[in-house]
Design a protein around this motif. Structure first.
Motif, PDB file in Angstrom:
ATOM      1  N   VAL A  13     -10.831 -10.260  -5.664  1.00 46.85           N
ATOM      2  CA  VAL A  13      -9.417 -10.185  -5.303  1.00 46.85           C
ATOM      3  C   VAL A  13      -8.543  -9.882  -6.527  1.00 46.85           C
ATOM      4  N   PRO A  14      -8.730 -10.559  -7.670  1.00 44.50           N
ATOM      5  CA  PRO A  14      -7.917 -10.193  -8.842  1.00 44.50           C
ATOM      6  C   PRO A  14      -8.132  -8.743  -9.283  1.00 44.50           C
ATOM      7  N   GLY A  15      -9.376  -8.270  -9.210  1.00 46.30           N
ATOM      8  CA  GLY A  15      -9.639  -6.885  -9.577  1.00 46.30           C
ATOM      9  C   GLY A  15      -8.952  -5.906  -8.642  1.00 46.30           C
ATOM     10  N   SER A  16      -8.887  -6.233  -7.366  1.00 46.33           N
ATOM     11  CA  SER A  16      -8.221  -5.356  -6.398  1.00 46.33           C
ATOM     12  C   SER A  16      -6.711  -5.328  -6.630  1.00 46.33           C
ATOM     13  N   TRP A  17      -6.117  -6.475  -6.963  1.00 45.24           N
ATOM     14  CA  TRP A  17      -4.689  -6.475  -7.312  1.00 45.24           C
ATOM     15  C   TRP A  17      -4.452  -5.657  -8.572  1.00 45.24           C
ATOM     16  N   ALA A  18      -5.388  -5.703  -9.517  1.00 46.01           N
ATOM     17  CA  ALA A  18      -5.249  -4.904 -10.739  1.00 46.01           C
ATOM     18  C   ALA A  18      -5.269  -3.406 -10.419  1.00 46.01           C
ATOM     19  N   VAL A  19      -6.092  -3.005  -9.452  1.00 48.16           N
ATOM     20  CA  VAL A  19      -6.115  -1.596  -9.019  1.00 48.16           C
ATOM     21  C   VAL A  19      -4.761  -1.203  -8.452  1.00 48.16           C
ATOM     22  N   TYR A  20      -4.163  -2.076  -7.651  1.00 49.09           N
ATOM     23  CA  TYR A  20      -2.835  -1.831  -7.102  1.00 49.09           C
ATOM     24  C   TYR A  20      -1.808  -1.608  -8.207  1.00 49.09           C
ATOM     25  N   LEU A  21      -1.944  -2.334  -9.285  1.00 47.25           N
ATOM     26  CA  LEU A  21      -0.980  -2.240 -10.386  1.00 47.25           C
ATOM     27  C   LEU A  21      -1.241  -1.021 -11.267  1.00 47.25           C
ATOM     28  N   LEU A  22      -2.506  -0.771 -11.589  1.00 44.36           N
ATOM     29  CA  LEU A  22      -2.825   0.235 -12.594  1.00 44.36           C
ATOM     30  C   LEU A  22      -2.677   1.666 -12.089  1.00 44.36           C
TER      31      LEU A  22
ATOM     32  N   THR B 268      -0.360   6.676 -13.434  1.00 47.22           N
ATOM     33  CA  THR B 268       0.066   8.012 -13.019  1.00 47.22           C
ATOM     34  C   THR B 268       1.517   8.287 -13.395  1.00 47.22           C
ATOM     35  N   VAL B 269       2.389   7.291 -13.244  1.00 45.81           N
ATOM     36  CA  VAL B 269       3.790   7.483 -13.636  1.00 45.81           C
ATOM     37  C   VAL B 269       3.912   7.589 -15.147  1.00 45.81           C
ATOM     38  N   ALA B 270       3.134   6.791 -15.896  1.00 49.75           N
ATOM     39  CA  ALA B 270       3.171   6.879 -17.363  1.00 49.75           C
ATOM     40  C   ALA B 270       2.699   8.253 -17.834  1.00 49.75           C
ATOM     41  N   LEU B 271       1.644   8.777 -17.232  1.00 47.17           N
ATOM     42  CA  LEU B 271       1.184  10.120 -17.582  1.00 47.17           C
ATOM     43  C   LEU B 271       2.232  11.168 -17.228  1.00 47.17           C
ATOM     44  N   ALA B 272       2.931  10.965 -16.113  1.00 49.57           N
ATOM     45  CA  ALA B 272       3.982  11.904 -15.726  1.00 49.57           C
ATOM     46  C   ALA B 272       5.121  11.904 -16.736  1.00 49.57           C
ATOM     47  N   VAL B 273       5.533  10.732 -17.190  1.00 46.24           N
ATOM     48  CA  VAL B 273       6.595  10.641 -18.200  1.00 46.24           C
ATOM     49  C   VAL B 273       6.158  11.310 -19.495  1.00 46.24           C
ATOM     50  N   PHE B 274       4.912  11.061 -19.899  1.00 44.05           N
ATOM     51  CA  PHE B 274       4.390  11.689 -21.110  1.00 44.05           C
ATOM     52  C   PHE B 274       4.349  13.202 -20.974  1.00 44.05           C
ATOM     53  N   ALA B 275       3.949  13.692 -19.796  1.00 48.26           N
ATOM     54  CA  ALA B 275       3.816  15.132 -19.590  1.00 48.26           C
ATOM     55  C   ALA B 275       5.157  15.844 -19.648  1.00 48.26           C
ATOM     56  N   VAL B 276       6.180  15.289 -18.995  1.00 53.09           N
ATOM     57  CA  VAL B 276       7.463  15.993 -18.966  1.00 53.09           C
ATOM     58  C   VAL B 276       8.141  15.992 -20.334  1.00 53.09           C
TER      59      VAL B 276
ATOM     60  N   PRO C 189      -0.473   3.210  -9.874  1.00 54.85           N
ATOM     61  CA  PRO C 189       0.885   3.762 -10.019  1.00 54.85           C
ATOM     62  C   PRO C 189       1.392   3.705 -11.450  1.00 54.85           C
ATOM     63  N   LEU C 190       1.017   2.656 -12.186  1.00 51.80           N
ATOM     64  CA  LEU C 190       1.484   2.529 -13.565  1.00 51.80           C
ATOM     65  C   LEU C 190       0.956   3.670 -14.426  1.00 51.80           C
TER      66      LEU C 190
ATOM     67  N   LEU D  11       0.832  -1.211   0.000  1.00 51.95           N
ATOM     68  CA  LEU D  11       0.000   0.000   0.000  1.00 51.95           C
ATOM     69  C   LEU D  11       0.862   1.255   0.000  1.00 51.95           C
ATOM     70  N   ALA D  12       1.968   1.229   0.732  1.00 49.85           N
ATOM     71  CA  ALA D  12       2.836   2.411   0.824  1.00 49.85           C
ATOM     72  C   ALA D  12       3.473   2.771  -0.519  1.00 49.85           C
ATOM     73  N   PRO D  13       4.150   1.848  -1.228  1.00 50.63           N
ATOM     74  CA  PRO D  13       4.721   2.240  -2.518  1.00 50.63           C
ATOM     75  C   PRO D  13       3.673   2.608  -3.564  1.00 50.63           C
ATOM     76  N   VAL D  14       2.512   1.968  -3.527  1.00 54.02           N
ATOM     77  CA  VAL D  14       1.448   2.331  -4.471  1.00 54.02           C
ATOM     78  C   VAL D  14       1.053   3.792  -4.282  1.00 54.02           C
ATOM     79  N   CYS D  15       0.813   4.192  -3.042  1.00 60.36           N
ATOM     80  CA  CYS D  15       0.395   5.577  -2.774  1.00 60.36           C
ATOM     81  C   CYS D  15       1.527   6.560  -3.027  1.00 60.36           C
ATOM     82  N   ALA D  16       2.767   6.172  -2.716  1.00 56.99           N
ATOM     83  CA  ALA D  16       3.907   7.059  -2.964  1.00 56.99           C
ATOM     84  C   ALA D  16       4.073   7.336  -4.456  1.00 56.99           C
ATOM     85  N   LEU D  17       3.900   6.311  -5.290  1.00 58.61           N
ATOM     86  CA  LEU D  17       4.025   6.507  -6.737  1.00 58.61           C
ATOM     87  C   LEU D  17       2.866   7.324  -7.290  1.00 58.61           C
TER      88      LEU D  17
END
Length: 274
Positions: A247-256, A261-269, A258-259, A172-178
């Motif tokens: 449970v699989p859907g919740s793990w997908a939320v964990y993955l998607l 938001t970081v992808a949008l950040a890379v695109f933006a910069v 941070p993925l 939960l911590a790295p997901v929210c940090a990203l």
């Protein structure tokens, strides 16, 4: 009589391109150069484990000894909502502080590959907060079970149903940090990033219920709702009228989260000026 001598033509020597491991080292140094990083992390871990002590002690004092592992004793929402808030805030500050001080201009001159710069920040942030989340989640579990041992109700870490809540609480911590880092790159303003992070991670989920399909779908797509489902060791009542998350859907939320938001950040910069 003057003798002419030819001067050898000099060519400018290009500076070597920064390697990705150099960017990682630089971001690691910058992260720990903030005085608040170490004591904020230490206080957060202590608060999370302390909230576990309070929650478990209250149940133990009431004499409600569980027959099986109850994750809400080991991972009380109050402690982990605080962890979400701090992790997202520190993740955002790794970027926003550079925009605020103007250091980002120097950084982008030294490293023109802005996408690689964001990815380096994300890698360092993910590594740090994975360690923090693991320490907090493992400490919470061990403390709660030590307290429950007084009622002969503690379970070992190898007990069935322990691994998934432990892993979900640690990640939960790295997901929210990203998520905070990605929003920081997109918004570039401290107050705006903090408000958006708190709203998306903590305030938005209670606004939706599971009684309607559309409302449940929105709720289940949010990080805190996914964490709540992943630490739940019992299966939803099949006769209930509520739409429960999987449970699989919740793990997908964990993955998607941070993925994306970081992808949008890379695109933006890559598309805009500093």
């Amino acid at each position: 009589m003057t003798t002419l001598t030819s001067v050898p033509r000099t060519t400018p020597v290009a500076a070597p391109t920064a390697r990705f491991r150099d960017l990682l080292a630089s971001e690691w140094i910058k992260m720990w150069s903030l005085r608040s990083t170490s004591w904020t992390i230490a206080l957060t871990v202590l608060f999370v484990i302390g909230s576990t002590v309070v929650a478990t002690s209250s149940d133990a004092a009431a004499g409600s000894a569980p027959a099986d592992f109850r994750p809400f004793d080991a991972y009380p929402p109050a402690g982990y909502w605080t962890l979400m808030l701090v992790a997202s805030s520190i993740g955002a500050l790794t970027v926003v502080s550079e925009y605020h001080s103007g250091l980002i201009r120097t950084t982008t001159v030294a490293v023109p590959a802005r996408g690689s710069l964001v990815l380096a920040k994300a890698a360092v942030t993910a590594a740090l907060w994975t360690v923090v989340g693991t320490v907090a989640a493992t400490g919470s579990f061990l403390v709660s079970q030590a307290l429950l041992d007084g009622q002969h109700a503690g379970v070992p870490i190898t007990h069935p149903g322990v691994l998934r809540p432990l892993l979900a609480s640690a990640l939960l911590a790295p997901v929210c940090a990203l998520v905070g880092l990605g929003l920081g790159v997109l918004i570039r303003h401290a107050a705006g990033t903090m408000v958006t992070s708190v709203f998306a991670l903590l305030m938005l989920p209670p606004m939706f219920s599971e009684s309607n399909r559309w409302s449940a779908d929105i709720k289940h797509a949010l990080v805190s709702a996914a964490w709540t489902r992943l630490i739940q060791t019992w299966e939803p009542d099949p006769g209930s009228l509520a739409y429960s998350a999987t449970v699989p859907g919740s793990w997908a939320v964990y993955l998607l989260w941070p993925l994306l938001t970081v992808a949008l950040a890379v695109f933006a910069v890559r598309r805009r000026d500093v």
